[in-house]
Scaffold this motif. Structure first.
Motif, PDB file in Angstrom:
ATOM      1  N   ASP A   1       0.747  -1.235  -0.043  1.00 51.68           N
ATOM      2  CA  ASP A   1       0.051   0.116   0.025  1.00 51.68           C
ATOM      3  C   ASP A   1       0.747   1.368  -0.054  1.00 51.68           C
ATOM      4  N   VAL A   2       1.859   1.259   0.968  1.00 54.11           N
ATOM      5  CA  VAL A   2       2.879   2.420   0.926  1.00 54.11           C
ATOM      6  C   VAL A   2       3.558   2.523  -0.211  1.00 54.11           C
ATOM      7  N   SER A   3       4.082   1.419  -1.167  1.00 52.12           N
ATOM      8  CA  SER A   3       4.584   1.348  -2.301  1.00 52.12           C
ATOM      9  C   SER A   3       5.978   2.059  -2.415  1.00 52.12           C
ATOM     10  N   ALA A   4       6.295   2.952  -3.246  1.00 55.65           N
ATOM     11  CA  ALA A   4       7.239   3.666  -3.217  1.00 55.65           C
ATOM     12  C   ALA A   4       7.462   5.212  -2.632  1.00 55.65           C
ATOM     13  N   ALA A   5       6.451   5.574  -1.983  1.00 53.01           N
ATOM     14  CA  ALA A   5       6.205   6.838  -1.281  1.00 53.01           C
ATOM     15  C   ALA A   5       7.308   7.029  -0.283  1.00 53.01           C
ATOM     16  N   ARG A   6       7.740   8.339  -0.197  1.00 53.72           N
ATOM     17  CA  ARG A   6       8.844   8.551   0.789  1.00 53.72           C
ATOM     18  C   ARG A   6       8.310   8.936   2.190  1.00 53.72           C
ATOM     19  N   TRP A   7       6.979   9.252   2.139  1.00 57.13           N
ATOM     20  CA  TRP A   7       6.066   9.593   3.503  1.00 57.13           C
ATOM     21  C   TRP A   7       4.702   9.239   3.470  1.00 57.13           C
ATOM     22  N   VAL A   8       4.300   9.029   4.538  1.00 59.50           N
ATOM     23  CA  VAL A   8       2.944   8.474   4.773  1.00 59.50           C
ATOM     24  C   VAL A   8       2.273   9.572   5.830  1.00 59.50           C
TER      25      VAL A   8
END
Length: 286
Positions: free
Chosen positions: A90-97
């Motif tokens: 779900d987070v994949s390649a994102a750097r921030w949540v």
């Protein structure tokens, strides 16, 4: 130290220019140290465990296309996945949540903003309880956060904390408030849907939650039928006479005359008989 001693909105040291995880090399590790003050939407992902099922109507945030009044609180990808490794897809390649500000994130995407002002605060992800508390805190009391979603989020927090008392302390709510929210989860799905739709009052829902589940819907329908019949039963009753205004009420109305002349007019209508009212009009107009 940041240039010019600048600080971000979380009072944390700000890294800008060559040291910024936003302005610098985008291929550096997602967990690069140092908070950012803004980030491209392509590097952000909304909290996969947001207690809200839907984000509601975003039209109230349309102005975010031009200006963002409040930054979103985020944690780094590594901090989040340390707590929930199962959310990696779900987070994949994102750097921030995004933990607080998921609606702002969604509105920015909807209304054409390319980046979001953020505050990086990995302390929020020191454990699951702290992260979940932060996510719930942002939504409690919002009109578009329905009480069943709220109840489900509270139940999750109780499970993480290990006790309802600890959850209440975390949320700065009374034990009774937590107990009442959890009780709503004992309602039949039909009643939960009615509660979400505003067809069932929370007060009534809490009462129905004390009834065995197999009897809840029947009891609710019975109460609805009783309420529907009540106006018909009252139709034959004479209308009660309105209590006339008293002299003190008229005096009070006089004091409010400049701002609300209709208040005085109504008080006089209530206090005087029709003949007296006509006589007063004659006196005032001669």
């Amino acid at each position: 130290m940041a240039r010019g001693g600048r600080k971000n909105l979380a009072d944390l040291i700000d890294a800008v220019g060559d040291n910024s995880p936003v302005d610098g090399d985008h291929n550096q590790p997602a967990e690069a140290p140092g908070p950012a003050t803004s980030a491209p939407l392509t590097q952000l992902v909304a909290n996969p465990r947001n207690p809200r099922r839907t984000l509601g109507d975003l039209s109230d945030l349309a102005s975010i296309a031009d200006i963002q009044l409040q930054p979103a609180l985020v944690v780094t990808r590594s901090a989040y996945l340390a707590l929930y490794p199962e959310d990696a897809e779900d987070v994949s390649a994102a750097r921030w949540v995004v933990i607080n500000g998921c609606r702002r994130d969604a509105a920015a995407r909807k209304y054409g903003r390319s980046e979001l002002d953020i505050v990086v605060k990995d302390e929020v992800a020191r454990d699951r309880v702290t992260l979940l508390t932060a996510a719930i805190d942002e939504n409690i009391g919002r009109r578009d956060f329905d009480v069943v979603e709220e109840a489900e989020a509270v139940e999750r927090l109780v499970a993480e904390c290990g006790s309802a008392d600890d959850a209440a302390a975390r949320l700065k709510k009374s034990k009774g408030w937590v107990s009442q929210r959890r009780a709503l989860l004992r309602l039949e799905p039909e009643l939960q849907n009615a509660l979400r739709a505003g067809e069932l009052a929370v007060r009534v829902a809490r009462s129905l939650a004390q009834v065995p589940r197999e009897e809840q819907v029947a009891k609710w329908r019975s109460e609805q039928e009783r309420a529907a019949k009540k106006p018909d039963q009252d139709d034959d009753r004479p209308d009660p006479k309105p209590r006339p205004a008293s002299a003190p009420q008229i005096t009070k109305a006089l004091r409010r005359f400049e701002a609300e002349p209709n208040v005085l007019a109504q008080a006089l209508r209530d206090y005087l008989a029709p003949g007296q009212l006509a006589e007063l009009v004659d006196v005032l107009t001669t």
